[in-house]
Design a protein around this motif. Structure first.
Motif, PDB file in Angstrom:
ATOM      1  N   ARG A   1       0.833  -1.201   0.000  1.00  0.00           N
ATOM      2  CA  ARG A   1       0.000   0.000   0.000  1.00  0.00           C
ATOM      3  C   ARG A   1       0.869   1.253   0.000  1.00  0.00           C
ATOM      4  N   LEU A   2       1.938   1.262   0.812  1.00  0.00           N
ATOM      5  CA  LEU A   2       2.823   2.424   0.871  1.00  0.00           C
ATOM      6  C   LEU A   2       3.661   2.548  -0.396  1.00  0.00           C
ATOM      7  N   LYS A   3       4.103   1.418  -0.944  1.00  0.00           N
ATOM      8  CA  LYS A   3       4.843   1.463  -2.211  1.00  0.00           C
ATOM      9  C   LYS A   3       4.008   2.104  -3.312  1.00  0.00           C
TER      10      LYS A   3
ATOM     11  N   GLU B   1       4.853   5.638  -5.281  1.00  0.00           N
ATOM     12  CA  GLU B   1       4.962   5.678  -6.748  1.00  0.00           C
ATOM     13  C   GLU B   1       3.967   6.677  -7.341  1.00  0.00           C
ATOM     14  N   GLU B   2       2.762   6.690  -6.802  1.00  0.00           N
ATOM     15  CA  GLU B   2       1.738   7.609  -7.305  1.00  0.00           C
ATOM     16  C   GLU B   2       2.158   9.068  -7.090  1.00  0.00           C
ATOM     17  N   LEU B   3       2.699   9.381  -5.898  1.00  0.00           N
ATOM     18  CA  LEU B   3       3.135  10.755  -5.614  1.00  0.00           C
ATOM     19  C   LEU B   3       4.334  11.155  -6.477  1.00  0.00           C
TER      20      LEU B   3
ATOM     21  N   GLU C   1       4.334  14.121  -9.361  1.00  0.00           N
ATOM     22  CA  GLU C   1       5.300  15.214  -9.310  1.00  0.00           C
ATOM     23  C   GLU C   1       5.997  15.412 -10.659  1.00  0.00           C
ATOM     24  N   ARG C   2       6.213  14.322 -11.402  1.00  0.00           N
ATOM     25  CA  ARG C   2       6.929  14.406 -12.680  1.00  0.00           C
ATOM     26  C   ARG C   2       6.089  15.003 -13.800  1.00  0.00           C
TER      27      ARG C   2
END
Length: 168
Positions: free
Chosen positions: A35-37, A41-43, A47-48
């Motif tokens: 869940r944290l991974k 990755e989503e954040l 950002e990119r």
């Protein structure tokens, strides 16, 4: 109070609950809960890339370009008025002097351009004036010389001008 370890034979194994993981750290140094991974990755992905202020964070696979597509809209020049719409016809005088070389004398007739000026008057009537503009050629420098009229611009050809409330 720590959670109870799982009932497996291996009592030293870490449990899958997040409170124990947060207190004792991961079993492997780079292991994170899925869940944290996924959230990291989503954040990082967000950002990119740039997304419009009201987007829903999902981008289309093949975004369309912002310009008009072929066949969408009218891409032709303004059509000339029909003969019934023309209210007045003006014959423009033929030029007799070349502005480039100063030749004065008979110029060679090349073609006759037509220009239409649509005038919108307050009575909701449309007045269309057709101008016949001769285009001549200088025999000395071969420069194209157009006839001149005060209501037309120097390069006006076709149905290009609309006048709203012209005052005399």
């Amino acid at each position: 109070m720590p959670c109870k370890p799982s009932s497996r034979a291996d009592r030293g194994a870490r449990t899958a609950c997040t409170c124990c993981w947060a207190r004792s750290g991961p079993a492997r140094p780079n292991a994170l809960p899925p869940r944290l991974k996924k959230r990291i990755e989503e954040l990082e992905r967000r950002e990119r890339k740039y997304a419009a202020p009201f987007s829903r964070e999902t981008r289309t696979a093949d975004p369309k370009s912002p310009e008009r597509r072929p066949g969408e809209g009218t891409f032709t020049h303004k059509a000339p008025p029909t003969p019934e719409q023309i209210t007045a016809t003006v014959e423009v005088d033929t030029p007799n002097t070349c502005p480039r070389c100063g030749f004065t004398g008979p110029l060679i007739f090349t073609r006759q351009d037509k220009a239409w000026v649509t005038e919108l008057v307050p009575q909701n009537a449309m007045q269309v004036t057709e101008y016949h503009v001769p285009v001549m050629e200088c025999p000395q420098c071969h420069h194209a010389v157009r006839g001149d009229h005060p209501d037309l611009k120097a390069d006006q050809v076709g149905a290009t001008a609309i006048v709203v409330n012209r005052r005399p």
